[in-house]
Design a protein around this motif. Structure first.
Motif, PDB file in Angstrom:
ATOM      1  N   UNK A   1      -8.195  30.659  35.715  1.00 47.90           N
ATOM      2  CA  UNK A   1      -7.342  29.522  35.337  1.00 47.90           C
ATOM      3  C   UNK A   1      -7.946  28.709  34.194  1.00 47.90           C
ATOM      4  N   UNK A   2      -9.261  28.473  34.259  1.00 43.06           N
ATOM      5  CA  UNK A   2      -9.934  27.728  33.198  1.00 43.06           C
ATOM      6  C   UNK A   2     -11.418  28.034  33.252  1.00 43.06           C
ATOM      7  N   UNK A   3     -11.972  28.467  32.109  1.00 46.54           N
ATOM      8  CA  UNK A   3     -13.378  28.873  32.109  1.00 46.54           C
ATOM      9  C   UNK A   3     -14.321  27.701  32.342  1.00 46.54           C
ATOM     10  N   UNK A   4     -13.901  26.458  32.027  1.00 40.22           N
ATOM     11  CA  UNK A   4     -14.768  25.305  32.220  1.00 40.22           C
ATOM     12  C   UNK A   4     -15.146  25.127  33.683  1.00 40.22           C
ATOM     13  N   UNK A   5     -14.256  25.501  34.594  1.00 38.83           N
ATOM     14  CA  UNK A   5     -14.522  25.305  36.017  1.00 38.83           C
ATOM     15  C   UNK A   5     -15.577  26.269  36.546  1.00 38.83           C
TER      16      UNK A   5
END
Length: 862
Positions: free
Chosen positions: A770-774
């Protein structure tokens, strides 16, 4: 002479000019009655009409206060119910129904209690009123000096004018029915006045009581003035008017002396004027240095220069506002009552903001969590206490996102109740409502803090939010474009309201004000866990100033009321749930003091204006409490902006990643609006008003020329022709195409932008990343994270040199149980690799428009 509100010589209640007619006085006992020029019945009818019209105007003027206060109380109740339902495992839809019923019951009870208290006060007044045999005039047509229908004269106590023009709002008349007003014995409510006009005896008793109360208040003020000015040399009385005559029957000489003392009490000494000018000069220098430091012209300028100068200016402002507090009588009016036309203007701006929010779309990566959580609740009717992005509520929850915030669950439960998608509830229902509340919250603070021209100051504050955005973290980007996120609503509405409630609490110390502070603190933690970081700084700065003036009980009560629940909830959550994710996430993207300033205040001319609001705004705010609290907030932020302080705080708390938000503790838009409220030592109101308009025009012109507006594509915002979701249309179309496929079990692999979009639309299609930052929450070097990063590069495509190894791709596809692969049609490498590992072509989406390279090819596992 200084141009700040701390130097305005505002006279005490004004007596009648020499050439004015004296007020009529009541006829002594046994004398011939005075006759009016119109029948009593006609006068009573006129009074009733005026009472009704006044009540209508007061009711309309109170709408912004009623809306915001009721919203705070309602959402605080929802947050309490949500937190109580978490350990019980109640469905959000059930919690929402309980909230609707409980809220309705409590609202009805509140109205009944208010009506009961008003009826009891009215009954006491009637019981205490003297009988007509002893007090009524012999002639029914006889007039009275206390007749409420007579026109006020110059001999009556006049409202404070503070030497300024306030866009027609200098009248100090109070509207007790409005939540912003402070009701005293001398200011009966509109409702009681309407009831009292039905009985002439009650009219006379109420008016007599008001006169007595004014006399007591005046005597108290006289003692305070005498104490504050005992060591000052006498100044000539330049007013040149006779003393007030009336109930107190004070001699002319005494009245003139008291008036002169009051004038001296609010006038600055020459030394204080010089100190004020020096502080303004240092603050202006700090603002210029801070604005230039981020530009090529100031490339070699150390941040120590603006930080040191700003800290000196902040300390100077604290000392000046402290001295002004000590020298200004406690009876100084806190703020003028909001007029009907001012509320109409604020409501108009709020309505425009609500409509605009439907047409402006800014897609942000944070939506994956905030909107995705609402979508999860809307579709499944459960609160995801664990991870819901990478798993089916199975993996441990992210440490940076504990399940404390209630606003996303509220949106999901509301969507389920209304039968609409979760994203529609967020962007079509909550966002417009939040826009109205945020604008009205800003208006209420500006109206309370501005010493003059509040409408003009409010206009400049709104222009700052609308015109200063850009791609980074300016406050405008957290307004309409991101107001539906809890942190956006926190900085745009909760922070101004907290400063407002603290101002009211320190002014009147009413139980109702303390209740609103408690409710707002609960609302704040229900919006974002950032409240547990910002509120201690905000309330700490305000409490420090109250301690300096000896109000330690008020400071302690405000601190306990504002901090107990939000800080306690964070502590309890950490003790119960623990820290499950990688602590390394706290050290990502740390911003030092210089970058923290630039992210919020901008650079160049805009950065200079922001610095002026920070370091000079307190000296422009209304004297006593507003100026004192503004100085406390500026001092707190100035200390945090000293190099090395944020690094130390981050090392102690482990929250480095969000410390750049400390600048949110200051109501910056309101302080920037105050820049156009400067006061000039001239007798010509036109000149003073013209200067304010010129300053406002200059500030707005600077924003227009040197900043990026909210609706510009450089701010990441698209303006649509109809209300829309905050998703790029082409991404939404591709995501919907993938969702509608007949897919096998397993995760969906697609380009990164499409995988960020699918969770905003449904929870039925689970994506690989969903989002690489997580991933920093789950150890970026783990197999769990590396497989997802590798497959994202594989799906995104790119040059041959950047392509991952096919065997590594096949192993990752198997470990993550990928069931569907959708890539852009020009990514031939991904299609061939998928077919090599057993995936077959099932659907193709042509490019739309045909010249755009967004054609998609999907493969599924056999």
């Amino acid at each position: 002479m200084s141009m700040t509100d701390q130097s305005v010589a505002a006279p005490a209640p004004v007596a009648a000019p020499a050439d004015s007619a004296p007020a009529p006085v009541a006829a002594p006992t046994g004398s011939a009655p005075l006759r009016t020029t119109e029948p009593t019945t006609r006068g009573t009818a006129v009074r009733r009409i005026r009472t009704v019209l006044g009540a209508l105007r007061a009711g309309f003027a109170a709408i912004p206060a009623v809306l915001t206060d009721c919203a705070v109380l309602a959402f605080a109740l929802w947050t309490l119910l949500y937190h109580a339902a978490l350990p019980l495992g109640l469905a959000p839809s059930l919690t929402l129904r309980i909230w609707l019923v409980a809220g309705t019951v409590l609202a009805v009870l509140a109205v009944l209690v208010r009506l009961g208290l008003r009826w009891r006060r009215l009954a006491r007044r009637r019981a205490a009123a003297p009988g007509p045999a002893t007090d009524a005039p012999a002639d029914p047509d006889a007039g009275s000096a206390l007749d409420p229908d007579r026109q006020p004269t110059a001999a009556d106590p006049q409202p404070d004018q503070d030497g300024s023009d306030q866009d027609g709002s200098d009248q100090r008349g109070s509207d007790p029915s409005a939540p912003d007003s402070t009701v005293t014995a001398a200011e009966p409510s509109a409702g009681s006045a309407a009831d009292a006009t039905t009985d002439p005896a009650v009219d006379r008793a109420a008016a007599a009581q008001a006169t007595a109360d004014r006399a007591v208040a005046s005597a108290t003020a006289d003692r305070a003035v005498a104490s504050a000015t005992a060591d000052r040399p006498a100044a000539p009385n330049t007013v040149g008017r006779p003393a007030e005559q009336g109930a107190a029957d004070r001699p002319t000489e005494q009245g003139a002396a008291v008036e002169a003392a009051a004038d001296r009490a609010v006038r600055m000494s020459a030394a204080q004027r010089w100190w004020t000018a020096l502080v303004l000069l240092v603050g202006t220098g700090a603002a210029i240095a801070a604005g230039v430091a981020g530009t090529p012209a100031g490339a070699g300028l150390s941040w120590w220069v603006p930080a040191s100068a700003g800290l000196v200016a902040a300390v100077g402002a604290v000392l000046l506002t402290w001295r002004t507090w000590r020298s200004t009588p406690a009876t100084w009016p806190p703020a003028p009552a909001t007029t009907a036309w001012q509320s109409a203007y604020a409501l108009l701006i709020a309505a425009v903001a609500a409509v605009a929010s439907l047409y402006l779309a800014r897609s942000t990566p944070d939506d994956i969590y905030y909107v995705g959580r609402s979508v999860w609740v809307a579709e499944r009717d459960i609160v995801p206490l664990n991870d819901f992005l990478f798993s089916e509520n199975v993996l441990p929850a992210m440490a940076s996102q504990p399940p404390i915030a209630s606003v996303e669950v509220f949106a999901g439960a509301l969507a389920r109740l209304l039968g609409i998608p979760g994203a529609s509830a967020v962007w079509y229902v909550l966002l417009p409502a939040f826009a109205v509340l945020a604008v009205l919250a800003l208006w209420r603070l500006v109206q309370r803090w501005a010493p003059r021209r509040p409408v003009l100051a409010f206009t400049v504050a709104v222009a700052f939010l609308a015109l200063v955005c850009g791609p980074d973290a300016a406050l405008g980007t957290f307004h309409l474009p991101r107001l539906y996120q809890g942190k956006g609503m926190f900085v745009s509405a909760v922070v101004p309201l907290m400063w407002l409630y603290l101002t009211r609490w320190f002014d009147d110390r009413s139980k109702r004000g303390l209740v609103l502070i408690v409710a707002l603190s609960i609302t704040a933690i229900g919006l974002t866990t950032t409240a547990a970081i910002i509120l201690p700084l905000l309330v700490g700065g305000a409490a420090l100033m109250m301690l300096l003036v000896g109000r330690w009980k008020s400071a302690l009560a405000a601190g306990v009321a504002a901090l107990t629940y939000p800080v306690g909830m964070v502590v309890v959550t950490q003790l119960v749930l623990g820290t499950s994710a990688n602590e390394a996430a706290a050290d990502v993207n740390f911003y030092d003091a210089a970058h923290t300033y630039r992210r919020t205040f901008e650079i160049g001319i805009v950065g200079v204006i922001g610095g002026l609001g920070l370091w000079c705004g307190a000296l422009l705010a209304r004297r006593r409490t507003p100026a004192l609290l503004a100085a406390g907030g500026a001092l707190t932020l100035s200390v945090l902006l000293v190099p090395g302080v944020l690094e130390w705080v981050g090392s102690v708390t482990g929250i480095s990643v969000v410390l750049w938000r400390v600048s949110w503790l200051l109501a910056l838009p309101a302080l920037i609006g105050l820049l156009c409220t400067v006061w000039l030592p001239t007798r010509f109101k036109v000149v003073r008003g013209l200067v304010g308009v010129v300053l406002a025009a200059g500030i707005v012109t600077s924003f227009t020329n040197y900043a990026i507006p909210m609706w510009d594509e450089r701010s990441g915002v698209l303006v649509h022709e109809e209300p829309t979701w905050k998703i790029r249309p082409e991404r939404q179309a591709i995501a919907q195409f993938v969702i509608d496929l007949d897919r096998p079990d397993g995760l969906v692999l697609a380009p990164a932008s499409i995988m960020r979009t699918i969770p905003l639309m449904t929870t039925q299609a689970r994506v690989v990343l969903p989002r690489d930052f997580f991933l920093v929450e789950y150890d970026i070097n783990s197999q769990f994270s590396q497989d997802r990063l590798l497959l994202m590069r594989f799906a995104n495509g790119g040059p041959a040199a950047e392509r991952p190894d096919r065997d590594e791709v096949g192993a990752a596809l198997e470990r993550l149980d990928v069931g569907t692969i959708c890539v852009y049609s020009q990514n031939r490498f991904a299609q061939r690799t998928g077919q090599r590992f057993g995936y077959t072509l099932v659907a193709e989406r042509p490019a739309d428009p045909p010249v755009h390279p967004n054609a998609v090819t999907c493969l599924v596992r056999e």
